[in-house]
Design a protein around this motif. Structure first.
Motif, mmCIF file in Angstrom:
data_model
loop_
_atom_site.group_PDB
_atom_site.id
_atom_site.type_symbol
_atom_site.label_atom_id
_atom_site.label_comp_id
_atom_site.label_asym_id
_atom_site.label_seq_id
_atom_site.Cartn_x
_atom_site.Cartn_y
_atom_site.Cartn_z
ATOM 1 N N PRO A 32 0.835 -1.205 0.000
ATOM 2 C CA PRO A 32 0.000 0.000 0.000
ATOM 3 C C PRO A 32 0.866 1.249 0.000
ATOM 4 N N ALA A 33 0.273 2.364 -0.402
ATOM 5 C CA ALA A 33 1.035 3.611 -0.526
ATOM 6 C C ALA A 33 1.684 4.006 0.797
ATOM 7 N N LEU A 34 0.978 3.821 1.911
ATOM 8 C CA LEU A 34 1.531 4.198 3.212
ATOM 9 C C LEU A 34 2.749 3.352 3.547
ATOM 10 N N LYS A 35 2.675 2.058 3.244
ATOM 11 C CA LYS A 35 3.810 1.181 3.540
ATOM 12 C C LYS A 35 5.000 1.489 2.642
ATOM 13 N N VAL A 36 4.725 1.853 1.381
ATOM 14 C CA VAL A 36 5.810 2.247 0.479
ATOM 15 C C VAL A 36 6.516 3.488 1.008
ATOM 16 N N ALA A 37 5.729 4.484 1.448
ATOM 17 C CA ALA A 37 6.316 5.701 2.002
ATOM 18 C C ALA A 37 7.121 5.395 3.254
ATOM 19 N N ALA A 38 6.587 4.512 4.098
ATOM 20 C CA ALA A 38 7.295 4.147 5.321
ATOM 21 C C ALA A 38 8.603 3.427 5.006
ATOM 22 N N ALA A 39 8.556 2.502 4.023
ATOM 23 C CA ALA A 39 9.769 1.780 3.636
ATOM 24 C C ALA A 39 10.824 2.728 3.073
ATOM 25 N N LEU A 40 10.383 3.715 2.296
ATOM 26 C CA LEU A 40 11.320 4.702 1.747
ATOM 27 C C LEU A 40 11.959 5.531 2.865
ATOM 28 N N LEU A 41 11.189 5.843 3.900
ATOM 29 C CA LEU A 41 11.750 6.582 5.038
ATOM 30 C C LEU A 41 12.821 5.753 5.751
ATOM 31 N N VAL A 42 12.536 4.461 5.949
ATOM 32 C CA VAL A 42 13.522 3.589 6.597
ATOM 33 C C VAL A 42 14.787 3.500 5.753
ATOM 34 N N PHE A 43 14.614 3.325 4.444
ATOM 35 C CA PHE A 43 15.778 3.190 3.564
ATOM 36 C C PHE A 43 16.550 4.511 3.481
ATOM 37 N N ALA A 44 15.836 5.639 3.459
ATOM 38 C CA ALA A 44 16.506 6.943 3.459
ATOM 39 C C ALA A 44 17.293 7.127 4.748
ATOM 40 N N GLY A 45 16.717 6.658 5.861
ATOM 41 C CA GLY A 45 17.444 6.728 7.124
ATOM 42 C C GLY A 45 18.712 5.901 7.100
ATOM 43 N N LEU A 46 18.651 4.722 6.466
ATOM 44 C CA LEU A 46 19.842 3.883 6.332
ATOM 45 C C LEU A 46 20.916 4.579 5.499
ATOM 46 N N LEU A 47 20.505 5.183 4.388
ATOM 47 C CA LEU A 47 21.459 5.897 3.534
ATOM 48 C C LEU A 47 22.113 7.044 4.295
ATOM 49 N N LEU A 48 21.306 7.802 5.022
ATOM 50 C CA LEU A 48 21.846 8.928 5.788
ATOM 51 C C LEU A 48 22.776 8.434 6.883
ATOM 52 N N HIS A 49 22.419 7.311 7.495
ATOM 53 C CA HIS A 49 23.227 6.739 8.567
ATOM 54 C C HIS A 49 24.609 6.319 8.047
ATOM 55 N N VAL A 50 24.632 5.730 6.855
ATOM 56 C CA VAL A 50 25.886 5.192 6.320
ATOM 57 C C VAL A 50 26.715 6.256 5.607
ATOM 58 N N PHE A 51 26.063 7.081 4.775
ATOM 59 C CA PHE A 51 26.789 8.017 3.921
ATOM 60 C C PHE A 51 26.683 9.478 4.352
ATOM 61 N N GLY A 52 25.842 9.764 5.327
ATOM 62 C CA GLY A 52 25.585 11.153 5.682
ATOM 63 C C GLY A 52 26.807 11.920 6.133
ATOM 64 N N GLY A 53 27.733 11.214 6.795
ATOM 65 C CA GLY A 53 28.942 11.896 7.249
ATOM 66 C C GLY A 53 29.752 12.458 6.105
ATOM 67 N N ARG A 54 29.772 11.736 4.982
ATOM 68 C CA ARG A 54 30.518 12.209 3.810
ATOM 69 C C ARG A 54 29.749 13.305 3.089
ATOM 70 N N TRP A 55 28.429 13.141 3.031
ATOM 71 C CA TRP A 55 27.619 14.113 2.297
ATOM 72 C C TRP A 55 27.536 15.462 3.017
ATOM 73 N N LEU A 56 27.323 15.394 4.345
ATOM 74 C CA LEU A 56 27.037 16.613 5.096
ATOM 75 C C LEU A 56 28.248 17.173 5.817
ATOM 76 N N GLY A 57 29.168 16.292 6.188
ATOM 77 C CA GLY A 57 30.310 16.728 6.968
ATOM 78 C C GLY A 57 29.910 16.894 8.417
ATOM 79 N N ASN A 58 30.342 15.965 9.289
ATOM 80 C CA ASN A 58 29.951 16.021 10.694
ATOM 81 C C ASN A 58 30.837 16.994 11.453
#
Length: 307
Positions: A262-288
């Motif tokens: 369902p659309a809500l679950k797709v949006a939720a899954a995208l949020l989880v995956f976006a969180g994973l990407l930010l968790h792994v690569f965010g330090g390089r992208w944003l600079g901590n």
């Protein structure tokens, strides 16, 4: 990383992603803890006769076997048996990345980076949406069990750190000797000894093929190739590719089981995956600029480091 090594790493993540479909098929009509017990029996035998025992204390070896075999995979198999979809299970298990960071901050006094905190926030919002949607099969119980399984994975990650430079393949193979007995006992208590013995004596060729895939390909071959790649090219280059596991898990589940979202679950899954990407690569992208200690308001500015 050479193209050949990249493709090899991608192949391992494909095996790990498709494995969730194999789990779903294997526990359909069979006691889930028995399936887990058989998986680790095959992971240990006959490899234990050819792989040297890792140079770790017996307490750590036993603890790792219980954490991975009984908690991580035992609870995962039960959750899938209760109805949790293979695709959703592959995604929710990746919560181990955030739980590992939180446990490291709490137990090892490591500092959390801003991108890790932001990634956790996104993922937890996605998790809350998935839980609130109530559209996943298996209900609240399966949802909670898979999160506990991810917590077991996080604890096992800390145990690997305690193992230091010990051979990871040896740790996986020898610790697999620990898991089968408690899983078999759990199967008898949870599912009954009748169904457990019936599955052992009347398992189909497909059932045993699935168990062999999980034991030999997913566990021994998968961890073996992955560890070798990390040793050759470093964890920083190889580990982020594990983000492909839920991608392959969701795709293979959708293709094989015709799973729809369902659309809500797709949006939720995208949020989880976006969180994973930010968790792994965010330090390089944003600079901590700062690091944060758990249970402390102290923040420490990081020195300017350029690679």
């Amino acid at each position: 990383m050479p193209l050949r090594a990249f493709l090899l790493a991608l192949f391992v993540t494909f095996i790990w992603g498709v494995n969730f479909v194999v789990i779903k098929l294997s526990v359909d009509g069979a006691p889930p803890l028995l399936v887990a017990a058989l998986r680790f029996t095959l992971a240990a035998l006959p490899a234990v006769f050819f792989v040297r025992r890792p140079a770790v204390p017996l307490k750590l070896l036993v603890g790792y076997g219980l954490t991975v075999g009984v908690v991580q995979f035992g609870l995962l198999y039960v959750a899938v048996h209760l109805g949790l979809s293979a695709g959703l299970a592959s995604l929710l298990m990746q919560m181990q990345a955030f739980l590992t960071a939180l446990l490291s901050a709490w137990l090892l006094k490591e500092r959390l980076l801003p991108n890790q905190i932001a990634g956790m926030g996104l993922a937890f919002v996605g998790m809350a949406l998935i839980g609130a949607s109530g559209s996943h099969q298996g209900g609240v119980l399966s949802f909670g069990l898979v999160l506990l399984a991810a917590l077991g994975w996080a604890f096992s990650n800390l145990q690997v750190r305690q193992a230091g430079g010990a051979d990871v393949i040896g740790l996986v193979v020898w610790s697999s000797l620990v898991s089968p007995l408690p899983l078999l006992l759990g199967s008898g208590l949870l599912s009954g000894w009748g169904p457990t013995l019936h599955a052992l004596t009347h398992g189909s060729l497909g059932f045993w093929g699935g168990v062999a895939f999980m034991g030999y390909f997913n566990t021994v071959l998968g961890f073996g190739l992955w560890s070798r790649l990390i040793q050759q090219y470093g964890a920083a280059r190889v580990a982020p590719l594990s983000l492909m596991v839920p991608v392959f898990g969701l795709l293979s589940s959708a293709l094989y089981f015709h799973e729809t979202f369902p659309a809500l679950k797709v949006a939720a899954a995208l949020l989880v995956f976006a969180g994973l990407l930010l968790h792994v690569f965010g330090g390089r992208w944003l600079g901590n600029q700062y690091e944060f200690r758990l249970n402390s308001s102290e923040r420490t500015a990081k020195p300017d480091q350029r690679e």
